[in-house]
Every structure is written in structure tokens, then in C-alpha cells.
Design an enzyme around this catalytic site. Structure first.
Site, mmCIF file in Angstrom:
data_model
loop_
_atom_site.group_PDB
_atom_site.id
_atom_site.type_symbol
_atom_site.label_atom_id
_atom_site.label_comp_id
_atom_site.label_asym_id
_atom_site.label_seq_id
_atom_site.Cartn_x
_atom_site.Cartn_y
_atom_site.Cartn_z
ATOM 1 N N ASP A 14 1.060 -1.562 0.003
ATOM 2 C CA ASP A 14 -0.147 0.018 -0.007
ATOM 3 C C ASP A 14 0.665 1.250 -0.260
ATOM 4 O O ASP A 14 0.821 2.281 -0.501
ATOM 5 C CB ASP A 14 -0.882 0.397 0.964
ATOM 6 C CG ASP A 14 -2.357 1.286 0.752
ATOM 7 O OD1 ASP A 14 -2.408 1.690 0.132
ATOM 8 O OD2 ASP A 14 -3.123 0.855 2.099
ATOM 9 N N HIS A 205 -6.879 -1.533 9.456
ATOM 10 C CA HIS A 205 -6.461 -1.189 8.146
ATOM 11 C C HIS A 205 -6.595 0.853 8.256
ATOM 12 O O HIS A 205 -8.144 1.251 7.903
ATOM 13 C CB HIS A 205 -6.359 -1.177 6.985
ATOM 14 C CG HIS A 205 -5.970 -0.326 6.032
ATOM 15 N ND1 HIS A 205 -4.049 -1.669 5.387
ATOM 16 C CD2 HIS A 205 -6.039 0.499 4.523
ATOM 17 C CE1 HIS A 205 -4.131 -0.751 4.620
ATOM 18 N NE2 HIS A 205 -4.430 0.203 4.300
ATOM 19 N N HIS A 207 -6.004 4.972 6.806
ATOM 20 C CA HIS A 207 -4.984 6.077 6.727
ATOM 21 C C HIS A 207 -5.316 7.345 7.600
ATOM 22 O O HIS A 207 -6.141 7.504 7.795
ATOM 23 C CB HIS A 207 -5.787 6.212 5.017
ATOM 24 C CG HIS A 207 -5.225 4.855 4.424
ATOM 25 N ND1 HIS A 207 -4.662 5.198 2.880
ATOM 26 C CD2 HIS A 207 -5.982 4.137 4.731
ATOM 27 C CE1 HIS A 207 -3.620 4.111 2.571
ATOM 28 N NE2 HIS A 207 -5.057 3.553 3.261
ATOM 29 N N CYS A 238 -4.808 4.792 -1.960
ATOM 30 C CA CYS A 238 -5.085 4.041 -3.418
ATOM 31 C C CYS A 238 -5.064 4.877 -4.292
ATOM 32 O O CYS A 238 -5.734 5.593 -4.562
ATOM 33 C CB CYS A 238 -6.612 3.921 -2.385
ATOM 34 S SG CYS A 238 -7.559 2.557 -3.803
#
Length: 304
Positions: A14, A205, A207, A238
């Protein structure tokens, strides 16, 4: 609150998939080696996806086959379909992670199919994984909000999680893919999902798009989550999410947990060094704060 958290380092996957600079296979392997030396024992090392859509992952097989095998380390490959699973398995990986996005629009942007089609793919991958002895986890993407459809309800996330639990995955992760959650959102959804999936491990997860990532990590831990994804330097994002920014920085997360008395087994200073090295390799200034501010108290002999 738990006294131990396992960090899953996602910078090799990622972290670099949205960067303009394409790292060589050897540089990716050095990144993993540096993080291993710092104490990281779980990685998302690559994704087995169409290289035309994500050129940064074109060498997925080569990366996986070149890893230094360690009995105490998990190497995870992201797979989106049966072909990706077979590529990961043939590359020697014993852990895979699948993804289904919580909303129809984003799932079609990310994977090119409807959510039900992705769920059917994951069911087939689950059968293949169980037959071949590969551990499969699943991430529910955009579980806290979607750039195309807006808010995502608790009911939507728990419905998907319950369907996934029937496939007996090793773990289920909830992803704040676009960084919109607040700690209250994290607690509400992880608590609800935990009630639906029984004893399946939970993973988080995050961000840091709106600067709530570390607060959300604490909320996840307070909700019983013991596996947290992060990316050295805070690089990442992403390719299919507008204005995407990076994951929470691993070194910042480790520093915070150390101060809280939560064990990670990871050396924050070594991560600072690696974050600065990775920034040089990518030609960017990583957004992580610790690699700018340094440790506190400062190391002996450091400038005042």
C-alpha cells in the site's frame, strides 16, 4: 486495554502503490530487510493485480520468491481473484489477503465488479486456500466512508463481515481507506463486527487523510484490536480513491504505543532511519512526523 499490538507493515504494498517513482525489486527487498531489522514481523509484501492498473506491483512474483524465509515472520500477498491467488501460492506465500469494498461504486472502481461478484470470488479463494494450506484474511475497504457514496452504515459493514465469517478467514480487517473516521466510528464498527464474527481475529487498516489516524488506532486497540496496519514514513494511498493519502506512519505509531506502555517489539529509531531512506528512494518527503521531530528524550549526544 491490550499490552501487546502486532504491526503489519504495508509500505511494500500500500505504501508504494500510489507513488510515481517505481522502486526496483531489490529496493523493495531492502525495505523489507530494514523493517525486519527494526523488529517488524508481519508484512503485506506485494499485490498480485493487473500491472497495467498498478504498475508499481508488476514484480509481485519476483518479490515474493526472493523473500528471506523466517519462521517468525508473516509475508502477506494481496489477491483480488483466483488468478491472483494462484500467482501468490506459486510464489511461495503462505498468507493472502482479499479485499471487498463496502460500497458498490468503489468496489467497481477498485475491482471492476459488483460487491456480490467479489464476495463470490472470495468464497472460491477461501476454498482454494483451505485446500492448499494458505491462510486467508479479508479486508472490508471503505468501511468508514466512501468517496463516491458517502457515509457507510454499521449495518452494511456488519452484514458483509457476517457473510465473510462463514468462509472462516484467518482474520477480518476494517479499512478506513480514505481516512474519514473518528474514534467513535472506529469503536462503533469494530464492536458491532466483533459481535457478528465470533472468535475471528480483527485487524485495523487506517489512512491519515484527515489527521485522525493515530487517534483511531488507539480507539481500535481500546476495542480489542491487536493487529494494526501502518506504513513506514506514512507513505501510501489507493490509486482509485480521489485525493488519497498515506497510511498511518509506523514510526509514529510505535512511538505512541511505547509511550502508552503497549509493547510492539519494534525499534522506533530504526524506523526513523528507514523512513528517511525510503523518502530518498521515492524522491519525496514522507508525511510522518517522528522522522522530522526525532525521539524524545533525544538520544545521548544529540543536539539540544
Amino acid at each position: 486495554m491490550t499490552t501487546r499490538v502486532d504491526i503489519i507493515e504495508v509500505s511494500p504494498r500500500d505504501g508504494i502503490q500510489n507513488e510515481k517513482t517505481l522502486l526496483s525489486t531489490q529496493t523493495k527487498l531492502e525495505l523489507i530487510d530494514r523493517a525486519t531489522a527494526a523488529g517488524i514481523r508481519a508484512f503485506e509484501v506485494t499485490s498480485f493485480v493487473n500491472p497495467k492498473r498498478v504498475p508499481q506491483m508488476a514484480d509481485a512474483g519476483e518479490v515474493a520468491q526472493s523473500l528471506k524465509k523466517r519462521s517468525d515472520t508473516r509475508y502477506i500477498g494481496l489477491v483480488l481473484n483466483e488468478r491472483g491467488f494462484e500467482r501468490a501460492r506459486l510464489s511461495g506465500l503462505e498468507d493472502v489477503n482479499c479485499v471487498v469494498v463496502a460500497t458498490e461504486t468503489f468496489n467497481r472502481r477498485n475491482q471492476g465488479v459488483a460487491v456480490d461478484d467479489t464476495m463470490a470470488d472470495i468464497a472460491r479463494i477461501a476454498a482454494m486456500a483451505h485446500d492448499s494450506g494458505v491462510r486467508m484474511g479479508v479486508t472490508i475497504g471503505a468501511a468508514f466512508g466512501c468517496p463516491f457514496e458517502g457515509e457507510v452504515t454499521v449495518e452494511r459493514v456488519t452484514e458483509i463481515a457476517a457473510r465473510l465469517a462463514e468462509l472462516k478467514p484467518f482474520e477480518i480487517a476494517l479499512a478506513d481507506t480514505i481516512g474519514v473516521a473518528a474514534p467513535s466510528d472506529i469503536k462503533a464498527k469494530f464492536s458491532a463486527v466483533a459481535r457478528e464474527i465470533g472468535g475471528i481475529a480483527l485487524r485495523c487498516h487506517l489512512h491519515n487523510t484527515r489527521n485522525t489516524g493515530l487517534a483511531n488506532a488507539v480507539a481500535a486497540i481500546e476495542s480489542g484490536v491487536t493487529r494494526i496496519d501502518s506504513s513506514i514514513g506514512g507513505v501510501g494511498g489507493c490509486p482509485f480513491a480521489p485525493a488519497a493519502t498515506g497510511n498511518i506512519p509506523t514510526e509514529d505509531l510505535v512511538y505512541m504505543l511505547d509511550r502508552m506502555g503497549v509493547e510492539t517489539g519494534v525499534d522506533a529509531q530504526a524506523l526513523i532511519d528507514t523512513a528517511q531512506w525510503l523518502g530518498a528512494m521515492l524522491g519525496v518527503s514522507p508525511p510522518g512526523m517522528l522522522q522530522r521531530a526525532g525521539m524524545f528524550p533525544p538520544a545521548a549526544g544529540a543536539a539540544a
